[in-house]
Write an enzyme that holds these catalytic residues in place. Sequence first.
Site, short mmCIF file in Angstrom:
data_model
loop_
_atom_site.label_atom_id
_atom_site.label_comp_id
_atom_site.label_asym_id
_atom_site.label_seq_id
_atom_site.Cartn_x
_atom_site.Cartn_y
_atom_site.Cartn_z
N HIS A 1 0.86 -1.20 0.00
CA HIS A 1 0.00 0.00 0.00
C HIS A 1 0.89 1.24 0.00
O HIS A 1 1.96 1.24 0.59
CB HIS A 1 -0.90 0.01 1.25
N ASP B 1 -7.98 -5.04 -0.30
CA ASP B 1 -8.46 -5.88 -1.41
C ASP B 1 -8.13 -7.36 -1.23
O ASP B 1 -8.62 -8.18 -1.99
CB ASP B 1 -7.84 -5.38 -2.72
C1 SDX Z 1 -6.04 0.26 -3.09
O1 SDX Z 1 -4.16 4.66 -2.06
C2 SDX Z 1 -5.14 4.09 -1.51
O2 SDX Z 1 -5.60 4.49 -0.46
C3 SDX Z 1 -5.72 2.93 -2.28
C4 SDX Z 1 -6.77 2.13 -1.57
C5 SDX Z 1 -8.04 2.92 -1.33
O3 SDX Z 1 -8.77 2.61 -0.40
O4 SDX Z 1 -8.33 3.81 -2.17
O5 SDX Z 1 -6.29 1.66 -0.31
C6 SDX Z 1 -7.19 0.92 -2.41
O6 SDX Z 1 -5.75 0.61 -4.21
C7 SDX Z 1 -5.24 -0.75 -2.34
C8 SDX Z 1 -4.01 -1.29 -3.16
C9 SDX Z 1 -4.49 -2.36 -4.12
N1 SDX Z 1 -3.43 -2.74 -5.06
C10 SDX Z 1 -2.81 -3.93 -5.00
O7 SDX Z 1 -3.02 -4.77 -4.11
C11 SDX Z 1 -1.81 -4.20 -6.13
C12 SDX Z 1 -0.51 -4.77 -5.55
N2 SDX Z 1 0.15 -3.71 -4.80
C13 SDX Z 1 1.20 -2.96 -5.48
O8 SDX Z 1 0.94 -2.75 -6.84
C14 SDX Z 1 1.68 -1.75 -4.68
O9 SDX Z 1 1.90 -2.19 -3.40
C15 SDX Z 1 0.84 -0.50 -4.64
C16 SDX Z 1 0.48 0.00 -5.98
C17 SDX Z 1 -0.41 -0.73 -3.85
C18 SDX Z 1 1.65 0.59 -3.91
O10 SDX Z 1 2.76 0.82 -4.71
P1 SDX Z 1 3.79 2.03 -4.36
O11 SDX Z 1 3.40 2.74 -3.12
O12 SDX Z 1 3.98 2.83 -5.59
O13 SDX Z 1 5.06 1.22 -3.99
P2 SDX Z 1 6.14 0.71 -5.02
O14 SDX Z 1 5.45 0.19 -6.24
O15 SDX Z 1 7.13 1.79 -5.19
O16 SDX Z 1 6.75 -0.54 -4.24
C19 SDX Z 1 7.78 -0.34 -3.28
C20 SDX Z 1 8.58 -1.66 -3.34
C21 SDX Z 1 9.06 -2.01 -4.75
O17 SDX Z 1 10.20 -2.83 -4.62
P3 SDX Z 1 11.68 -2.12 -4.65
O18 SDX Z 1 11.72 -1.28 -5.94
O19 SDX Z 1 11.75 -1.27 -3.39
O20 SDX Z 1 12.65 -3.27 -4.67
O21 SDX Z 1 7.72 -2.74 -2.94
C22 SDX Z 1 7.57 -3.65 -4.04
C23 SDX Z 1 7.94 -2.89 -5.29
O22 SDX Z 1 8.40 -3.78 -6.30
N3 SDX Z 1 6.17 -4.04 -4.06
C24 SDX Z 1 5.74 -5.28 -4.26
C25 SDX Z 1 4.34 -5.21 -4.13
N4 SDX Z 1 3.98 -3.95 -3.86
C26 SDX Z 1 5.12 -3.23 -3.82
N5 SDX Z 1 6.37 -6.43 -4.56
C27 SDX Z 1 5.60 -7.53 -4.72
N6 SDX Z 1 4.25 -7.55 -4.60
C28 SDX Z 1 3.59 -6.40 -4.30
N7 SDX Z 1 2.26 -6.41 -4.17
#
Ligand code: SDX
Length: 428
Positions: free
Chosen positions: A307, A364
């Site tokens: 998140h 989710d």
């Molecule tokens: C919602 O914003 C809100 O409030 C949203 C929400 C709402 O109520 O409106 O809460 C609803 O959208 C919840 C999120 C649902 N999405 C998912 O479950 C999809 C999977 N999650 C990821 O795509 C991700 O965690 C995000 C999009 C939710 C957040 O991404 P960020 O904040 O941009 O973080 P990032 O992509 O920069 O990740 C940081 C690190 C990275 O690794 P490094 O580059 O540091 O090595 O964490 C890793 C990412 O690769 N990472 C994951 C991961 N999520 C982040 N690695 C594996 N699996 C994951 N799910």
Amino acid sequence: MSETAKLTLEGKEIELPIVVGTENEKAIDISKLRGETGYITLDYGFKNTGSTSSAITFLNGEKGILRYRGYPIEQLAEKAEFLEVAYLVINGELPTKDQYDAFKKAITNHTLIHEDMRHFLKAYPRGAHPMGIAASMICSLSTFYPESQDSNRSEEERNLTIHRLLAKLPTIAAWSYKFSQRHPVVYPQNKYDYCENFMHMMFSMPTDDYTPDPVIAKALNKLLILHVDHEQNCSTATVRVVGSSQANLYASIAAGVTALWGPLHGGANQAVIEMLENIKKDGGDIDKWIAKAKDKQDPFRLMGFGHRVYKNFDPRATIIKKSADEVLEALGVDDPILDIAKKLEKIALEDEYFIKRGLYPNVDFYSGIIYRAIGIPTEMFTVMFAMGRLPGWIAQWKEMRENGEPIGRPRQVYTGENERDFIDIANR
Ligand code: SDX
């Protein structure tokens, strides 16, 4: 604490005001930065940038706190009705009994959609995604109520649009499902409350006497409340930016629906179930999928994990996980997908990769398990998210307009070609 932040640029020092919120959140107000220095800030994905100040939702990602207008989500999810929470976020206070009765009555009286809108539903191809239908049907409502297109009209006009939106989205959602099944639509019944009416329109058939199950209605009420608002997330920020051009509320909400559709945002609840089904189909080798999620060369991410704000637990996920156990037990559903979800969560929470990055189950991860158990088709999960988030989008749009905020128009750093002359095609 100093009221300003000092910035030295090219030998010149400027002072920028510090803003402190009611929960002691701090920000540097850079409104005059470009005018005084020629510099802008750059922050891909706005990870460190606030677009506004708001009195609607407070969340603390480190402590796993979420409150709507100061009320903790745990109390609202346990004690309130969804429309009560909708009234709260939109108007700022919990309604008195008279206010709540009037609000519910106003919404009950607007649950029908114009009969001509059934032609749209009939025209969609079989298998049309319900989020595409919801976004276009919501925007189309503005054409059936052209007076709503002037979003500067009276507060009474604005409230009528708010009531119409809250009343009609469940009908649009349920009717898009019935059309997808090529079943006759079921009309709303005023005798039901909000959740029961949706269930009735979704699941009853002309051939049976359907009675909404109170266990399901209660679970639906809780799920909708947990999705009501979440400060400046992707879709809410979209609603505010679209509304800042003075686009009407229907158009702004339709934009929010399209932003929510993405699998990294609200579309994640559908993606979680599809991921769990793939893992099951693949033989349930959870370690393999955890490794894929950690592999930078692999685009696979653990859907429902991570998140932008919650770098500890998402309080909504905690409540939904408990509710999933209760609903499945009450319904006597034994879903192997839930077992896979729990195993996946356990392994991930003990894995250094996820712990180091603060990746925990989000709202989710478990919600789809409940939607599945109560019979909602997977492709409608994100529509359920939109139904829950609708009051929050409305509240945020209303706050932005009432505060007279300027049109949203970010700046950029240009990285393209420097000036060059046109070359005739004969010489290219
Ligand atoms: C919602 O914003 C809100 O409030 C949203 C929400 C709402 O109520 O409106 O809460 C609803 O959208 C919840 C999120 C649902 N999405 C998912 O479950 C999809 C999977 N999650 C990821 O795509 C991700 O965690 C995000 C999009 C939710 C957040 O991404 P960020 O904040 O941009 O973080 P990032 O992509 O920069 O990740 C940081 C690190 C990275 O690794 P490094 O580059 O540091 O090595 O964490 C890793 C990412 O690769 N990472 C994951 C991961 N999520 C982040 N690695 C594996 N699996 C994951 N799910």
